[in-house]
Design a protein around this motif. Structure first.
Motif, mmCIF file in Angstrom:
data_model
loop_
_atom_site.group_PDB
_atom_site.id
_atom_site.type_symbol
_atom_site.label_atom_id
_atom_site.label_comp_id
_atom_site.label_asym_id
_atom_site.label_seq_id
_atom_site.Cartn_x
_atom_site.Cartn_y
_atom_site.Cartn_z
ATOM 1 N N ASP A 692 1.017 -1.344 0.357
ATOM 2 C CA ASP A 692 -0.174 -0.528 -0.278
ATOM 3 C C ASP A 692 0.898 1.460 0.011
ATOM 4 O O ASP A 692 0.765 2.131 -0.712
ATOM 5 C CB ASP A 692 -1.019 -0.020 1.258
ATOM 6 C CG ASP A 692 -1.970 -1.558 1.137
ATOM 7 O OD1 ASP A 692 -2.635 -1.367 0.003
ATOM 8 O OD2 ASP A 692 -3.001 -1.247 2.020
ATOM 9 N N GLY A 727 -1.390 -6.543 4.112
ATOM 10 C CA GLY A 727 -1.631 -5.186 3.307
ATOM 11 C C GLY A 727 -2.598 -5.896 2.556
ATOM 12 O O GLY A 727 -2.545 -6.722 1.933
ATOM 13 N N SER A 728 -3.344 -4.749 1.022
ATOM 14 C CA SER A 728 -4.087 -5.504 0.120
ATOM 15 C C SER A 728 -3.684 -5.703 -0.957
ATOM 16 O O SER A 728 -4.061 -5.914 -2.175
ATOM 17 C CB SER A 728 -4.757 -3.912 -0.064
ATOM 18 O OG SER A 728 -4.276 -2.987 -0.263
#
Length: 791
Positions: A692, A727-728
């Motif tokens: 991110d 994270g994404s």
């Protein structure tokens, strides 16, 4: 009673609909509040990145000035003039002050070059001096204060990220006005109201009832009647009490009580003689009163109609029930009871019981089938018990082994991942210590050498553990098995004494077939199997490698059930002592070994097992009838194509020196080691701790067509990213995004292990942890030559 119950049901349906709408609106409010916090966090991250970019720019500018002999004071003035024109977001900017709170760079002419006595807050305290003191004390942080917009006179709430740079004697900061954030939140609130309006249009209460929304000021926000929608209805009164209707509605909000009043109807306007009921819920965050409104006569008419229908339906149902019950008793119930009694006898163990029912209908067919089934069951139960016991024992053994191997694989995979990160830190720092101090200190070099060898030995063991746990990052390609097997045989033959005879045979059918595997790991697996066969024949013997094409049409059991398909079967056999019972049971488990000696890790067959399973294959161990052991591998096969031999064109030369690389790694110690290695290669480094943050940096550094070349952000040469990150977005997805945005960028993946099948591609260079600076440089050059290869 029915009328009363139906009336209550209809009235409760209005309450239920109101509660549902209230929950929807509450979720909308929660979403707006969450958006407010997320927007603030995003703005804070943007401020921090703006200061980071200013830092990178000043470092680069001062370095160039020093190289070109430009006086530092002149270089500072030039750099500050560039920063004065830098803006981002909603006309946000970066400012610079010295430790005396003198403004060195600010886009507003009123403040640039100003003294601290000229800028004070509402209490008369110097704003800039206070910010400088806090930054010097804290190092960096976020601070809240009031400040004017550029060309503005009114001080506004503002949040700034400020960092102290003692090496330059400067404080650099960047801020955002909170009213910009509130404008974004206000837009989300208006969108929520529009969404709620759309939802309320789909809701009907009773026949003509509806829902509407107003605020505490008496402004009607949503109403299905155009005469009331959007107006202020503070003058509308309740004809019963003579009080403003909106105040009475607010008084019953969230009390559970209903407001009874009289109102007109659309078909009889102006005649306020019709009784109504309203329920009200209040959302404090939005200052919304949500109301449901229904006419009493509609509720009563619905209850009368429904009660009449219920009575008629009950009478018809009772009559039908009596008729059906009599039929069931005579034709179905009694025979079924007789059949059930027979079934109970069979259940208790009496297999001689029979129903005795002789009829031509479905029950008769069922009874005769049941009697025949009991007879067949009696004839086959003994042989069935034996087969069930045998099959159960086999399944339990297979299941226990599979569960044990899976548990051990998960444990070893996790340990190997942690050790790879630890070894990356150890090896990297050992090499840095040798580079910086070893040449001038022979005693230190003598201590560092065995430590480095031990660390690399640990790395080899973790790679073997990853192979067993199916976490190794493979780079498969189309492989001709017969050619690779011949090369392995020649390699082993040249390294073994003459008392060992090696042979190799491959069926002609393999000429047009390939296996999609990692050739290096397959070669390593075959070498391990060959060396194991050698160790099983102390006095010498024969080792035979064979490969053939086989098609499996029905599930067949190896280490597990083999799926139907076309496979290449590889076998390695010897004339040694064969496998013991314990070896056949535990051979694939890590650290199990029948060999003696301290150099044997017990990971050879474990590595082969993990590689085969990660390659969607199967493995089997067995003792040969004529003596010796045989290990068989089964790998999926496919027909070869011309694309398998296509070579990419030679890429142009590439130089690392002076480039700017983005390093993405969640472990700070590993990130520090890789940063030192990259710095030693002569490149500049930006860091991100997850995907991110890396995406935010990429958005900030991505050049724009409108950028002034002299003021454009520094251009990235490439990205080096770990594969597994929190994270994404993971490293693989980040690399693909970088290649889409910057096709000429150098992209290199590094990993300690692979949690799934993400890295099963030979097109992208992959650097396995741990590694040294020379391996990193080689991997970067390889990645540079593949810059135009799609991921």
């Amino acid at each position: 009673m029915i009328k009363q119950k139906v009336f209550e049901i209809e009235r409760n349906s209005s309450r239920l609909a109101l509660n549902n709408v209230f929950e929807i609106a509450n979720r909308m409010y929660a979403g707006v509040e969450q958006y407010r916090q997320q927007s603030l966090d995003n703005h804070k991250n943007q401020l921090k990145m703006a200061v980071n970019l200013a830092e990178v720019f000043l470092q680069s500018h001062f370095r160039e000035a020093l190289k070109n002999g430009v006086p530092m004071e002149q270089a500072r003035q030039i750099a500050f003039s560039y920063l004065r024109d830098f803006s981002f977001g909603n006309s946000d900017y970066v400012w610079v002050m010295d430790y005396n709170a003198n403004v060195l760079s600010h886009p507003d002419p009123r403040f640039h070059g100003g003294s601290p006595q000229e800028i004070r807050d509402e209490q008369g305290n110097p704003v800039l001096a206070g910010l400088v003191q806090q930054a010097i004390r804290d190092g960096e942080g976020y601070y809240h204060y009031k400040w004017n917009r550029i060309d503005g006179e009114q001080p506004l709430d503002k949040v700034s990220f400020i960092r102290n740079y003692p090496e330059w004697g400067l404080v650099i900061g960047s801020g955002v006005y909170l009213d910009d954030l509130e404008d974004e939140v206000r837009q989300r609130k208006e969108q929520a109201l529009a969404d709620l309006r759309q939802a309320l249009q789909e809701i009907k209460v009773a026949k003509t009832g509806y829902m509407y929304v107003f605020d505490s000021a008496g402004h009607m926000l949503i109403h299905p009647n155009n005469n009331l929608d959007g107006v202020t209805f503070t003058r509308h009164q309740n004809p019963v009490t003579g009080k403003p209707i909106y105040q009475e509605l607010m008084n019953v909000a969230d009390t559970g009580r209903e407001l009874h009043y009289r109102w007109d109807k659309p078909d009889d306007p102006g005649n306020y003689a019709y009784g109504k009921l309203s329920l009200v819920r209040y959302i404090a965050g939005f200052d919304w009163y949500i109301c449901s409104s229904v006419y009493l006569d509609e509720l009563q008419s619905s209850s009368e109609l429904l009660s009449t229908r219920i009575m008629i339906l009950a009478a018809v149902t009772m009559l039908g029930t009596l008729l059906i019950s009599s039929f069931f008793v005579s034709r179905i119930t009694r025979p079924l009871e007789q059949l059930a009694a027979t079934a109970l006898k069979v259940c208790s163990g009496d297999l001689s019981a029979r129903s005795g029912i002789k009829r031509d209908d479905e029950i008769g067919i069922l009874a005769s089938s049941f009697d025949a089934m009991v007879q067949r069951l009696r004839n086959s139960i003994e042989s069935l018990d034996a087969k069930v016991k045998q099959r159960t024992d086999e399944l339990l053994a297979t299941s226990a082994r599979a569960q044990r191997m899976n548990a051990v694989g998960q444990l070893t995979g996790g340990l190997a991942h942690d050790f790879n990160n630890l070894l990356s830190i150890i090896v990297g720092n050992l090499l840095l210590a040798r580079e910086r101090f070893g040449s001038s200190n022979p005693e230190l070099e003598r201590l560092l050498a065995p430590a480095e060898r031990a660390a690399r030995r640990g790395a080899d063991i973790t790679h073997r553990l990853l192979a067993f746990s199916r976490r190794q990052p493979l780079q498969p390609e189309a492989v001709a098995i017969e050619r690779l097997m011949q090369e392995v045989t020649e390699l082993l033959e040249s390294s073994m004494p003459s008392k060992y005879q090696l042979s190799c045979h491959a069926d002609a059918a393999l000429a047009g077939m390939r296996a999609h595997i990692d050739p290096g790991y397959l070669e390593n697996a075959l070498v391990n199997l060959g060396l194991n066969a050698r160790d099983a024949m102390v006095d010498g013997g024969e080792i035979h490698f064979a490969a053939r094409l086989t098609e499996i049409n029905h599930p067949r059991r190896w280490d597990e059930l083999v799926k139907p398909g076309v496979y290449i079967e590889i076998s390695v056999s010897d004339t040694g002592t064969g496998f013991s019972a314990d070896a056949l049971e535990q051979a694939f488990e890590p650290f199990f070994s029948t060999k003696t000696g301290g150099n044997n890790s017990g990971l050879g067959l474990s590595m082969v097992y993990g590689f085969v399973k990660q390659s969607a294959g199967y493995i089997r161990l067995e003792n040969q009838a004529e003596g010796g052991a045989r290990v068989q591998l089964l790998l999926p096969a496919f027909a070869a194509s011309s694309a398998d031999t296509t070579h990419s064109p030679q890429a142009p030369e590439f130089s690392l020196g002076g480039g700017l690389f983005l390093l993405v790694e969640d472990d700070p110690d590993v990130r520090a080691v890789v940063r030192e290695q990259l710095t030693g290669l002569g490149v500049h480094v930006l860091e991100a701790e997850d995907g991110d943050e890396a995406l935010f940096l990429l958005d900030t550094l991505e050049p724009s067509a409108n950028d002034n070349p002299e003021q454009a952000p520094p251009r990235l040469t490439g990205v080096i990213t770990d594969v597994m990150m929190p994270g994404s977005i993971n490293g693989r997805s980040l690399a693909r995004l970088v290649r889409q945005r910057m096709p000429d960028a150098v992209v290199l993946l590094m990993t300690g292990y692979d949690s799934g099948q993400e890295l099963q591609s030979g097109d992208q260079p992959l650097l396995r942890k741990p590694f040294d600076r020379s391996q990193l440089a080689a991997a970067l050059m390889k990645a540079a030559h593949r810059r135009n290869t799609p991921l």
